[in-house]
Design a protein around this motif. Structure first.
Motif, PDB file in Angstrom:
ATOM      1  N   ASN A 163     -40.468 -47.347 -78.396  1.00 23.30           N
ATOM      2  CA  ASN A 163     -40.226 -47.104 -79.823  1.00 23.30           C
ATOM      3  C   ASN A 163     -39.264 -48.171 -80.360  1.00 23.30           C
ATOM      4  O   ASN A 163     -38.148 -47.879 -80.784  1.00 23.30           O
ATOM      5  N   ALA A 164     -39.720 -49.427 -80.316  1.00 28.91           N
ATOM      6  CA  ALA A 164     -38.834 -50.541 -80.644  1.00 28.91           C
ATOM      7  C   ALA A 164     -38.357 -50.491 -82.091  1.00 28.91           C
ATOM      8  O   ALA A 164     -37.190 -50.789 -82.379  1.00 28.91           O
ATOM      9  N   ALA A 165     -39.248 -50.145 -83.022  1.00 31.56           N
ATOM     10  CA  ALA A 165     -38.864 -50.116 -84.437  1.00 31.56           C
ATOM     11  C   ALA A 165     -37.779 -49.069 -84.678  1.00 31.56           C
ATOM     12  O   ALA A 165     -36.803 -49.320 -85.401  1.00 31.56           O
ATOM     13  N   LYS A 166     -37.936 -47.914 -84.074  1.00 30.68           N
ATOM     14  CA  LYS A 166     -36.933 -46.855 -84.218  1.00 30.68           C
ATOM     15  C   LYS A 166     -35.612 -47.287 -83.594  1.00 30.68           C
ATOM     16  O   LYS A 166     -34.529 -47.070 -84.166  1.00 30.68           O
ATOM     17  N   ALA A 167     -35.692 -47.905 -82.414  1.00 33.27           N
ATOM     18  CA  ALA A 167     -34.478 -48.370 -81.732  1.00 33.27           C
ATOM     19  C   ALA A 167     -33.753 -49.409 -82.586  1.00 33.27           C
ATOM     20  O   ALA A 167     -32.523 -49.391 -82.701  1.00 33.27           O
ATOM     21  N   LEU A 168     -34.511 -50.324 -83.195  1.00 33.67           N
ATOM     22  CA  LEU A 168     -33.902 -51.357 -84.021  1.00 33.67           C
ATOM     23  C   LEU A 168     -33.228 -50.752 -85.247  1.00 33.67           C
ATOM     24  O   LEU A 168     -32.114 -51.155 -85.626  1.00 33.67           O
ATOM     25  N   GLU A 169     -33.874 -49.782 -85.849  1.00 30.10           N
ATOM     26  CA  GLU A 169     -33.281 -49.116 -87.015  1.00 30.10           C
ATOM     27  C   GLU A 169     -31.961 -48.445 -86.641  1.00 30.10           C
ATOM     28  O   GLU A 169     -30.955 -48.558 -87.364  1.00 30.10           O
ATOM     29  N   MET A 170     -31.949 -47.768 -85.501  1.00 32.85           N
ATOM     30  CA  MET A 170     -30.720 -47.109 -85.038  1.00 32.85           C
ATOM     31  C   MET A 170     -29.634 -48.144 -84.743  1.00 32.85           C
ATOM     32  O   MET A 170     -28.459 -47.956 -85.080  1.00 32.85           O
ATOM     33  N   ALA A 171     -30.029 -49.238 -84.078  1.00 34.64           N
ATOM     34  CA  ALA A 171     -29.054 -50.266 -83.705  1.00 34.64           C
ATOM     35  C   ALA A 171     -28.474 -50.952 -84.937  1.00 34.64           C
ATOM     36  O   ALA A 171     -27.274 -51.261 -84.985  1.00 34.64           O
ATOM     37  N   GLU A 172     -29.304 -51.210 -85.931  1.00 32.04           N
ATOM     38  CA  GLU A 172     -28.821 -51.836 -87.166  1.00 32.04           C
ATOM     39  C   GLU A 172     -27.823 -50.932 -87.882  1.00 32.04           C
ATOM     40  O   GLU A 172     -26.796 -51.408 -88.399  1.00 32.04           O
ATOM     41  N   GLU A 173     -28.110 -49.644 -87.889  1.00 33.43           N
ATOM     42  CA  GLU A 173     -27.205 -48.690 -88.532  1.00 33.43           C
ATOM     43  C   GLU A 173     -25.852 -48.662 -87.833  1.00 33.43           C
ATOM     44  O   GLU A 173     -24.793 -48.670 -88.483  1.00 33.43           O
TER      45      GLU A 173
END
Length: 398
Positions: A163-173
């Motif tokens: 779930n790379a897109a979800k992981a990236l969204e969480m990491a950016e936040e």
């Protein structure tokens, strides 16, 4: 400590301290004797059980190590962490399935303890069970919604689940909330790499380096540059790191690999000589040193290649390297056995098949050589000796 033990001979705390003392004196057998006493005197105590288990493994007693972890985890009142110790022992014994079962039980026993649940999830991820880890981490957040290690681990779990897109969204936040956190920038870079957002990843790794996360950040930078086909930039970054005295072995090893692929033998030699001095028992390092020595005409290459083979006798690459060096130094008869072993272990490697074919041809076994060459050239994989293999096949009338 000995005087204190005479006054309190059954105090497990003193036995534990004695075990640690013997470890500092490089006497693991005696350390184990005291660790066993401590674990028996206070069953279920994590530190004592951990020490005994680790010592049993290090001394080559895996079954005793497993027994030690099992005793601790089944003792009445033992903390949930002892079940994690048992799972770790089971994993080290190669029983992944049972280890994962034990970890699920450990998670239930940990209730909402975020610290322990985080440790359980990390072990689950190390065993490839990202789904269970994500579930455990969700539970941990219910126990402590602000515990950063859990939030970071949850991003890694999402990456592991694809779930790379979800992981990236969480990491950016998280990175936005903690802009000067080097670890968070590294995690953002990792998530961006998984999402194939390589420019975002490179920027994150650059920021992490500026914040002090040097070696790990540089590895990330190299990966991000190579993912963008910026190999020359990646090489320059590695060269700067190594030339400035950087000691991280992965970076040094990757730099030497790159130099070997580019045929920059003279530049590769000092990098590998230093690596070999620091890591004399790592077979890939010693094997690559042999390759470079041979390319530079150093007769020491045969001895170095033999050392690499001693370190990793069951690996195709060590057999191939020694065999090819022997062939090229005029010893095809001795080379043959090593090259056959290499192709047996890596039957799909066309370069190794070419090496075997060249040796067979030199020994007058042309029919066998032609067959090996045909198999090597039948593959769709590109290899460095492709032209030489085709030329040799034509020379042999194939």
């Amino acid at each position: 400590l000995q005087r204190a033990r005479r006054l309190a001979p059954d105090d497990p705390r003193l036995d534990y301290e004695m075990a640690l003392q013997f470890l500092t004196e490089s006497d693991p057998e005696e350390a184990l004797r005291y660790a066993e006493r401590a674990a028996i005197g206070a069953p279920g105590t994590l530190a004592y059980a951990q020490l005994e288990t680790d010592l049993q493994f290090s001394l080559g007693h895996p079954n005793d190590a497993l027994d030690a972890a099992l005793r601790a985890s089944t003792h009445d009142g033992a903390p949930p962490a002892t079940r994690r110790l048992l799972a770790s022992a089971q994993a080290r014994m190669g029983d992944r399935e049972q280890a994962l079962i034990t970890l699920k039980r450990a998670a239930r026993a940990a209730d909402f303890n975020a610290v322990e649940l985080h440790a359980i999830a990390e072990l689950q991820m190390s065993l490839g069970d990202f789904q269970s880890a994500a579930s455990v981490l969700d539970t941990a957040l219910k126990g402590d919604a602000n515990y950063l290690p859990v939030k970071r681990a949850l991003i890694q779990a999402e990456i592991g689940l694809g779930n790379a897109a979800k992981a990236l969204e969480m990491a950016e936040e998280m990175a936005e909330a903690r802009p000067d956190d080097a670890l968070q920038r590294l995690l953002l870079g990792e998530a961006a790499m998984a999402a194939k957002k390589y420019r975002t990843a490179l920027a994150a790794f650059d920021r992490a380096e500026a914040l002090g996360a040097n070696d790990t950040a540089i590895i990330g930078q190299i990966d991000a540059l190579q993912a963008q086909n910026r190999s020359e930039d990646a090489q320059r970054r590695m060269a700067t790191y190594v030339n400035n005295g950087g000691q991280q072995p992965e970076i040094r090893g990757r730099y030497s690999d790159l130099l070997i692929r580019a045929g920059e033998w003279s530049n590769a030699l000092p990098v590998l000589e230093k690596l070999a001095a620091d890591y004399p028992d790592v077979p890939t390092v010693i094997n690559n040193l042999a390759v470079v020595q041979h390319a530079l005409g150093d007769t020491q290459a045969v001895q170095t290649a033999r050392r690499a083979l001693e370190l990793a006798p069951d690996q195709a690459y060590t057999n191939d390297t020694l065999g090819w060096i022997l062939f090229e130094t005029g010893e095809p008869s001795e080379a043959l056995g090593y090259l056959r072993e290499a192709t047996t272990r890596a039957a799909q490697d066309p370069g190794m098949r070419y090496h075997l074919a060249a040796t067979l041809a030199a020994l007058g076994r042309e029919a066998e050589a032609r067959e090996e060459l045909k198999q090597a050239l039948a593959t769709e994989r590109e290899f460095g000796d492709h032209g030489a293999a085709r030329a040799l096949l034509e020379q042999l009338g194939g």
